[in-house]
Design a protein around this motif. Structure first.
Motif, PDB file in Angstrom:
ATOM      1  N   HIS A   1      -9.181   6.607  -2.758  1.00 46.87           N
ATOM      2  CA  HIS A   1      -8.537   5.309  -2.491  1.00 46.87           C
ATOM      3  C   HIS A   1      -8.594   4.971  -1.003  1.00 46.87           C
ATOM      4  O   HIS A   1      -8.807   3.812  -0.636  1.00 46.87           O
ATOM      5  CB  HIS A   1      -7.088   5.351  -2.969  1.00 46.87           C
ATOM      6  N   ILE A   2      -8.419   5.977  -0.157  1.00 48.36           N
ATOM      7  CA  ILE A   2      -8.515   5.753   1.292  1.00 48.36           C
ATOM      8  C   ILE A   2      -9.905   5.242   1.653  1.00 48.36           C
ATOM      9  O   ILE A   2     -10.045   4.278   2.431  1.00 48.36           O
ATOM     10  CB  ILE A   2      -8.197   7.058   2.062  1.00 48.36           C
TER      11      ILE A   2
ATOM     12  N   LEU B   1       0.780  -1.236   0.000  1.00 50.27           N
ATOM     13  CA  LEU B   1       0.000   0.000   0.000  1.00 50.27           C
ATOM     14  C   LEU B   1       0.817   1.295   0.000  1.00 50.27           C
ATOM     15  O   LEU B   1       0.455   2.234  -0.713  1.00 50.27           O
ATOM     16  CB  LEU B   1      -0.976  -0.017   1.184  1.00 50.27           C
TER      17      LEU B   1
ATOM     18  N   ALA C   1       2.899   7.173   2.623  1.00 48.67           N
ATOM     19  CA  ALA C   1       2.659   7.660   1.264  1.00 48.67           C
ATOM     20  C   ALA C   1       2.626   9.180   1.208  1.00 48.67           C
ATOM     21  O   ALA C   1       2.996   9.780   0.191  1.00 48.67           O
ATOM     22  CB  ALA C   1       1.350   7.089   0.731  1.00 48.67           C
TER      23      ALA C   1
ATOM     24  N   TYR D   1      -0.721   4.850   4.546  1.00 46.15           N
ATOM     25  CA  TYR D   1      -1.083   6.143   3.953  1.00 46.15           C
ATOM     26  C   TYR D   1      -0.233   7.265   4.528  1.00 46.15           C
ATOM     27  O   TYR D   1       0.090   8.233   3.829  1.00 46.15           O
ATOM     28  CB  TYR D   1      -2.564   6.428   4.165  1.00 46.15           C
TER      29      TYR D   1
ATOM     30  N   ALA E   1       0.002   3.971  -2.894  1.00 48.63           N
ATOM     31  CA  ALA E   1      -0.665   5.218  -2.506  1.00 48.63           C
ATOM     32  C   ALA E   1       0.192   6.434  -2.836  1.00 48.63           C
ATOM     33  O   ALA E   1      -0.324   7.487  -3.228  1.00 48.63           O
ATOM     34  CB  ALA E   1      -1.006   5.185  -1.022  1.00 48.63           C
TER      35      ALA E   1
ATOM     36  N   THR F   1     -10.290   1.627   0.462  1.00 49.25           N
ATOM     37  CA  THR F   1      -9.494   0.722   1.296  1.00 49.25           C
ATOM     38  C   THR F   1     -10.170   0.462   2.628  1.00 49.25           C
ATOM     39  O   THR F   1     -10.253  -0.692   3.085  1.00 49.25           O
ATOM     40  CB  THR F   1      -8.086   1.312   1.529  1.00 49.25           C
TER      41      THR F   1
ATOM     42  N   LEU G   1      -6.251  10.227  -3.949  1.00 53.23           N
ATOM     43  CA  LEU G   1      -5.815   9.556  -2.723  1.00 53.23           C
ATOM     44  C   LEU G   1      -6.980   9.410  -1.750  1.00 53.23           C
ATOM     45  O   LEU G   1      -7.157   8.345  -1.132  1.00 53.23           O
ATOM     46  CB  LEU G   1      -4.681  10.343  -2.063  1.00 53.23           C
TER      47      LEU G   1
END
Length: 419
Positions: free
Chosen positions: A287-288, A268, A351, A348, A272, A291, A284
């Motif tokens: 995507h969070i 991840l 990232a 994250y 990310a 997830t 982003l």
């Protein structure tokens, strides 16, 4: 289409996932097999010895392999080979130092000479094999690391299963088998190691000093992570090996979730980071959300099974030895779910360029461990230890989540300002 599928399944990313599955899955099966074959008192001692080994392994990773991976990724082949050889030579001192630390821990928690010797040999073999597999990871020769781990980790499962079918297994024999497969993997790896024609020569101390800037923070992170949850088997050791065995059996069963957690941590952060770079903060954020919908679904399913069928799971996995630990399993399952969420949050955070939040979150959790955790163990015994473990891990998760939210908001603010 077929050729594209072959490229995907044989790519470096998939090979890394295969390797992680081999390592995590084999370690999970190894602990289950050993727990089934040892008497409860012996498994309690084995668990404390194994936790000691894992602590030294984490320190080894922080001092040697992780800085080597990070700094070595930017090295020319000849320079990186020199770095690797210099670090390998340091083990002439690192292994005796680790053995001395292990001897001190042994006197307090598992005072048995034969067990200490077996664990010390395993630590030495593990250090050497880990250096080699991380060398291949840095060079992106993941296929070689995978083959090496099949020898070591999958090999230990097969041998423990076979030996346990004919001989009574004890802690010393179990560690001896793991040491043998690890050493055999290292020697097999050396046979296929191909260094560049010219290798830069470095003094070992020179490389350690260069890596120290990274290593010191990684060491602090290791200590914070251990304080946040891993240290509890040592804190309950005064309650006796039977208590440690029940507590450890539950944790080992819950480690089935560890394969997913490790996969998240491996995949991840990079994915990310690329998404943030190319798709921006909105991509982003989407995507969070996706997830955490998936992670929440997995967490709910995991909690349903562990809360409804705790005793049945323990009976199925451990053959009836630890059925009475079902209440502990139900409590500890919440801590395992907290770790699952924390892994995604930490990914994250990395990232977004924040490497400190994980340390700060685990530091706060460690503070609870050595205050509230001590109090709960003193007043509630092993049940208090399970509650405290869950509270510690939940603390780390919540603080990590808050720091990720702050970091994401700052990225949004910068994006709005620049627009």
């Amino acid at each position: 289409m077929i050729e594209r599928f072959r490229r995907i399944v044989s790519g470096q990313r998939m090979l890394a996932l295969y390797d992680q599955a081999v390592v995590s899955g084999s370690n999970f099966l190894t602990m289950i097999l050993i727990a089934r074959q040892l008497r409860a008192e012996d498994f309690g001692m084995f668990s404390l010895a194994m936790m000691s080994m894992l602590f030294l392994g984490n320190l080894h990773r922080a001092i040697f392999t992780q800085p080597m991976n990070i700094l070595g990724a930017g090295d020319a082949p000849s320079v990186f080979a020199g770095r690797f050889l210099a670090l390998l030579k340091v083990h002439r001192f690192a292994i005796p130092i680790a053995t001395a630390i292990l001897a001190v821990i042994s006197q307090i928690f598992f005072p048995e000479t034969s067990l200490l010797v077996a664990v010390a040999i395993y630590v030495a073999c593990y250090f050497l094999q880990e250096m080699l597999r991380r060398y291949w990871y840095t060079l992106r020769e993941t296929d070689k690391a995978l083959r090496n781990d099949l020898i070591s980790y999958a090999g230990q499962v097969v041998i423990i299963l076979l030996v346990g079918s004919f001989l009574p297994l004890d802690s010393t024999l179990a560690f001896s088998i793991m040491a043998f497969t690890s050493l055999f993997a290292f020697l097999a790896g050396l046979a296929q190691l191909r260094l560049p024609p010219s290798v830069e020569r470095y003094h070992s101390w020179q490389v350690l000093v260069q890596q120290w800037t990274l290593a010191k923070w990684l060491i602090l992170t290791v200590l914070a992570v251990w304080g946040a949850g891993q240290v509890y088997p040592f804190l309950i050791a005064p309650l006796g090996p039977l208590v440690v065995a029940s507590f450890s059996a539950c944790r080992n069963l819950l480690n089935a979730l560890g394969i997913v957690i490790q996969s998240i941590g491996n995949y991840l952060p990079t994915h990310a980071a690329v998404l943030l770079q190319h798709g921006g903060k909105a991509a982003l954020g989407q995507h969070i959300c996706k997830t955490f919908i998936a992670v929440t679904a997995l967490a709910l399913a995991f909690l349903f099974v562990t809360q409804m069928y705790a005793e049945e799971l323990l009976h199925l996995v451990f053959g009836g030895t630890y059925d009475s630990a079902a209440p502990l399993l139900k409590i500890l399952a919440w801590g395992a779910v907290s770790t699952l969420f924390a892994s995604a949050l930490g990914s994250y955070s990395l990232a977004m360029g924040d490497s400190r939040s994980g340390f700060l979150a685990n530091l706060a959790a460690s503070a609870f461990t050595f205050t509230g955790g001590f109090f709960l163990i003193q007043t509630q015994g092993v049940t208090g230890a399970a509650i405290a473990t869950t509270f510690s891990l939940a603390t780390a998760m919540l603080i990590q989540g808050a720091l990720v939210a702050i970091r994401y908001r700052r990225i949004t603010e910068r994006g709005t300002a620049s627009a």
